[in-house]
Motif scaffolding. Structure first.
Motif, PDB file in Angstrom:
ATOM      1  N   UNK A 100     139.538  -6.981   2.651  1.00  0.00           N
ATOM      2  CA  UNK A 100     140.018  -7.961   1.551  1.00  0.00           C
ATOM      3  C   UNK A 100     138.985  -9.265   1.711  1.00  0.00           C
ATOM      4  N   UNK A 101     138.123  -9.559   0.962  1.00  0.00           N
ATOM      5  CA  UNK A 101     137.126 -10.440   1.113  1.00  0.00           C
ATOM      6  C   UNK A 101     137.243 -11.543   0.204  1.00  0.00           C
ATOM      7  N   UNK A 102     136.900 -12.746   0.649  1.00  0.00           N
ATOM      8  CA  UNK A 102     136.696 -13.883  -0.104  1.00  0.00           C
ATOM      9  C   UNK A 102     135.221 -14.358  -0.144  1.00  0.00           C
ATOM     10  N   UNK A 103     134.612 -14.751  -1.347  1.00  0.00           N
ATOM     11  CA  UNK A 103     133.385 -15.462  -1.650  1.00  0.00           C
ATOM     12  C   UNK A 103     133.745 -16.975  -1.740  1.00  0.00           C
ATOM     13  N   UNK A 104     133.360 -17.960  -0.673  1.00  0.00           N
ATOM     14  CA  UNK A 104     133.786 -19.159  -0.605  1.00  0.00           C
ATOM     15  C   UNK A 104     132.932 -20.108  -1.476  1.00  0.00           C
ATOM     16  N   UNK A 105     132.474 -19.786  -2.450  1.00  0.00           N
ATOM     17  CA  UNK A 105     131.848 -20.588  -3.574  1.00  0.00           C
ATOM     18  C   UNK A 105     132.821 -21.688  -3.764  1.00  0.00           C
ATOM     19  N   UNK A 106     132.454 -22.715  -4.855  1.00  0.00           N
ATOM     20  CA  UNK A 106     133.093 -23.730  -5.394  1.00  0.00           C
ATOM     21  C   UNK A 106     134.270 -23.117  -6.096  1.00  0.00           C
ATOM     22  N   UNK A 107     133.797 -22.183  -6.901  1.00  0.00           N
ATOM     23  CA  UNK A 107     134.656 -21.568  -7.818  1.00  0.00           C
ATOM     24  C   UNK A 107     135.753 -20.264  -7.135  1.00  0.00           C
ATOM     25  N   UNK A 108     135.154 -19.687  -6.168  1.00  0.00           N
ATOM     26  CA  UNK A 108     135.872 -18.666  -5.330  1.00  0.00           C
ATOM     27  C   UNK A 108     136.179 -17.469  -6.292  1.00  0.00           C
ATOM     28  N   UNK A 109     136.148 -16.212  -5.040  1.00  0.00           N
ATOM     29  CA  UNK A 109     136.675 -14.994  -5.806  1.00  0.00           C
ATOM     30  C   UNK A 109     137.101 -14.301  -4.610  1.00  0.00           C
ATOM     31  N   UNK A 110     138.096 -13.246  -4.977  1.00  0.00           N
ATOM     32  CA  UNK A 110     138.600 -12.273  -3.965  1.00  0.00           C
ATOM     33  C   UNK A 110     138.087 -10.889  -4.546  1.00  0.00           C
ATOM     34  N   UNK A 111     137.884 -10.055  -3.556  1.00  0.00           N
ATOM     35  CA  UNK A 111     137.462  -8.813  -3.595  1.00  0.00           C
ATOM     36  C   UNK A 111     138.199  -7.928  -2.622  1.00  0.00           C
ATOM     37  N   UNK A 112     138.879  -6.681  -3.196  1.00  0.00           N
ATOM     38  CA  UNK A 112     139.428  -5.679  -2.363  1.00  0.00           C
ATOM     39  C   UNK A 112     138.160  -4.662  -2.246  1.00  0.00           C
ATOM     40  N   UNK A 113     137.619  -4.384  -1.062  1.00  0.00           N
ATOM     41  CA  UNK A 113     136.459  -3.548  -0.849  1.00  0.00           C
ATOM     42  C   UNK A 113     136.896  -2.207   0.038  1.00  0.00           C
ATOM     43  N   UNK A 114     136.151  -1.166  -0.292  1.00  0.00           N
ATOM     44  CA  UNK A 114     136.346  -0.150   0.540  1.00  0.00           C
ATOM     45  C   UNK A 114     135.039   0.998   0.359  1.00  0.00           C
ATOM     46  N   UNK A 115     134.607   1.198   1.822  1.00  0.00           N
ATOM     47  CA  UNK A 115     133.569   2.081   2.046  1.00  0.00           C
ATOM     48  C   UNK A 115     133.880   3.434   1.756  1.00  0.00           C
ATOM     49  N   UNK A 116     133.348   4.312   1.111  1.00  0.00           N
ATOM     50  CA  UNK A 116     133.512   5.767   1.028  1.00  0.00           C
ATOM     51  C   UNK A 116     132.124   6.346   0.998  1.00  0.00           C
ATOM     52  N   UNK A 117     131.509   6.854   2.338  1.00  0.00           N
ATOM     53  CA  UNK A 117     130.343   7.494   2.413  1.00  0.00           C
ATOM     54  C   UNK A 117     129.082   6.436   2.002  1.00  0.00           C
ATOM     55  N   UNK A 118     128.390   7.002   1.184  1.00  0.00           N
ATOM     56  CA  UNK A 118     127.443   5.921   0.727  1.00  0.00           C
ATOM     57  C   UNK A 118     127.505   5.189  -0.498  1.00  0.00           C
ATOM     58  N   UNK A 119     128.638   5.129  -0.839  1.00  0.00           N
ATOM     59  CA  UNK A 119     129.254   4.188  -1.914  1.00  0.00           C
ATOM     60  C   UNK A 119     130.426   3.064  -1.738  1.00  0.00           C
ATOM     61  N   UNK A 120     130.262   2.040  -2.239  1.00  0.00           N
ATOM     62  CA  UNK A 120     131.139   0.826  -2.140  1.00  0.00           C
ATOM     63  C   UNK A 120     132.142   0.653  -3.334  1.00  0.00           C
ATOM     64  N   UNK A 121     133.543   0.770  -3.021  1.00  0.00           N
ATOM     65  CA  UNK A 121     134.456   0.551  -4.268  1.00  0.00           C
ATOM     66  C   UNK A 121     134.704  -0.926  -4.192  1.00  0.00           C
ATOM     67  N   UNK A 122     134.317  -1.883  -5.176  1.00  0.00           N
ATOM     68  CA  UNK A 122     134.925  -3.113  -5.338  1.00  0.00           C
ATOM     69  C   UNK A 122     135.915  -3.277  -6.462  1.00  0.00           C
ATOM     70  N   UNK A 123     137.039  -3.804  -5.890  1.00  0.00           N
ATOM     71  CA  UNK A 123     138.148  -4.025  -7.088  1.00  0.00           C
ATOM     72  C   UNK A 123     138.635  -5.473  -7.195  1.00  0.00           C
ATOM     73  N   UNK A 124     138.723  -5.687  -8.587  1.00  0.00           N
ATOM     74  CA  UNK A 124     138.988  -7.257  -8.909  1.00  0.00           C
ATOM     75  C   UNK A 124     139.508  -7.456 -10.336  1.00  0.00           C
ATOM     76  N   UNK A 125     140.146  -8.532 -10.483  1.00  0.00           N
ATOM     77  CA  UNK A 125     140.754  -8.854 -12.001  1.00  0.00           C
ATOM     78  C   UNK A 125     139.369  -9.418 -12.810  1.00  0.00           C
ATOM     79  N   UNK A 126     139.455  -9.567 -14.181  1.00  0.00           N
ATOM     80  CA  UNK A 126     138.755 -10.329 -14.998  1.00  0.00           C
ATOM     81  C   UNK A 126     139.717 -11.376 -16.154  1.00  0.00           C
ATOM     82  N   UNK A 127     139.072 -12.490 -16.110  1.00  0.00           N
ATOM     83  CA  UNK A 127     139.941 -13.181 -17.185  1.00  0.00           C
ATOM     84  C   UNK A 127     138.952 -13.408 -18.504  1.00  0.00           C
ATOM     85  N   UNK A 128     139.502 -13.078 -19.559  1.00  0.00           N
ATOM     86  CA  UNK A 128     138.555 -13.462 -20.682  1.00  0.00           C
ATOM     87  C   UNK A 128     138.647 -14.858 -21.037  1.00  0.00           C
TER      88      UNK A 128
END
Length: 261
Positions: free
Chosen positions: A225-253
Motif C-alpha cells: 500500500x503506497x503513497x505518493x507524497x506530492x502536494x496533492x497526494x495519492x494512494x495505490x494498492x500495488x502487487x507484483x505478479x511475475x513480470x507485471x505490476x498491478x496497480x489499483x486506485x479510484x478516479x474522481x470525474x
C-alpha cells in the motif's frame, strides 16, 4: 472538429487530489502536432488520446511537451471513461498502446490495471544527482529511463525541495525518490521529470512499475500500500505478479465536455 473531453483525478477518491488527467475521445488519431498542441493547451501532466478502431481501443499519452511510451494514471483515467461513460455495461477494457496491451478492470468502486514491471539496477552514487536533490541517497538505482533514489525516511521524502533545473540536466529523464513508510503505507515516493514538462508529477503509475520490484527486493513482499507524497497526494494498492505490476486506485470525474480542434 468537436470531440469529447473528460478530466479526472486519478488514484484518489475525491476531487482536487490525486493526479489530474485529460482523456480526449477521437474517431482516429489526428496529426501528431495537433495532439501535442491539445496536450499543451490542457497543460496537465498527461493527456490521453483514445480512439476506437476495429472493435478495439487505441491509447496514446502526451505531456505538455512530448509523447511518452507509458502513463499509468492516464491509463487508469481512460479506463474509467470507457467503463463509466462510453460503455457502462463493461467491467474490463484492453487498450492497444506503445507498451503493449494494457487492461483496466473494474474493482468495486475503483479500477485495477496491469502494467509491465521495470527492471531496476543498482548504480554507483551520482554526485550530480545528490547535488540536484540536495541530499545524498542511501542507494541509487536506475529503471532504464529514471534514477531511483532511496532516502533515509518518509519525512525526508516529503520535505525534499530539489533543484529542478539541475534535475532537468541529468542523464536520465526523471528522478524517483522513495523511503519506507512511517505508518499506514509500506513506502512513500515522489517523482520529478522537468525534462519532459512535468516538474513534479502528483501520482505516477509508471514510477510504481519500478518501485514495486525495488521494494520487493528489499522486503520480500509482493503486495504494498503506497503513497505518493506530492502536494496533492495519492494512494495505490500495488502487487507484483511475475513480470507485471498491478496497480489499483479510484478516479474522481471533474470535467466533462467538448473541445474544438
Amino acid at each position: 472538429m468537436r470531440v469529447p473531453i473528460f478530466q479526472l483525478d486519478a488514484f484518489t477518491t475525491r476531487r482536487f487530489a490525486g493526479n489530474p488527467a485529460a482523456v480526449v475521445v477521437l474517431d482516429h488519431f489526428s496529426d501528431d502536432a495537433l495532439l501535442q498542441a491539445v496536450a499543451a493547451e490542457n497543460n496537465l501532466a498527461e493527456t490521453a488520446f483514445l480512439a476506437f478502431s476495429e472493435g478495439r481501443y487505441r491509447l496514446r499519452w502526451f505531456t505538455p511537451t512530448v509523447e511518452v511510451p507509458l502513463c499509468g494514471h492516464a491509463t487508469l483515467a481512460a479506463g474509467a471513461v470507457v467503463l463509466e461513460r462510453l460503455e457502462p455495461g463493461r467491467d474490463s477494457v484492453t487498450f492497444d498502446t506503445a507498451s503493449g496491451p494494457l487492461t483496466v478492470d473494474r474493482e468495486g468502486h475503483a479500477y485495477r490495471m496491469d502494467l509491465p514491471a521495470r527492471t531496476v539496477s543498482t548504480v554507483a552514487p551520482s554526485p550530480s544527482l545528490s547535488e540536484a536533490l540536495g541530499v545524498t541517497p542511501l542507494e541509487t538505482a536506475i529503471d532504464g529511463t529514471n534514477y531511483l533514489a532511496l532516502l533515509s525516511g518518509a519525512d525526508e521524502v516529503r520535505s525534499l525541495a530539489p533543484d529542478l533545473v539541475a534535475i532537468a540536466r541529468l542523464d536520465r529523464i526523471g528522478v524517483v525518490v522513495t523511503a519506507a513508510g512511517d505508518g499506514t503505507y509500506d513506502f512513500v515516493s515522489r517523482y520529478f521529470a522537468p525534462a519532459k514538462g512535468i516538474p513534479e508529477d502528483p501520482v505516477t503509475g509508471g514510477a510504481h512499475c519500478a518501485l514495486v520490484p525495488f521494494w520487493k527486493a528489499r522486503t520480500g513482499k509482493d503486495a504494498f500500500f503506497a503513497y505518493q507524497a506530492s502536494r496533492r497526494g495519492g494512494e495505490l494498492n500495488c502487487r507484483l505478479l511475475g513480470d507485471r505490476v498491478q496497480l489499483q486506485g479510484a478516479c474522481a470525474f471533474y470535467l466533462e465536455g467538448h473541445i474544438e480542434i
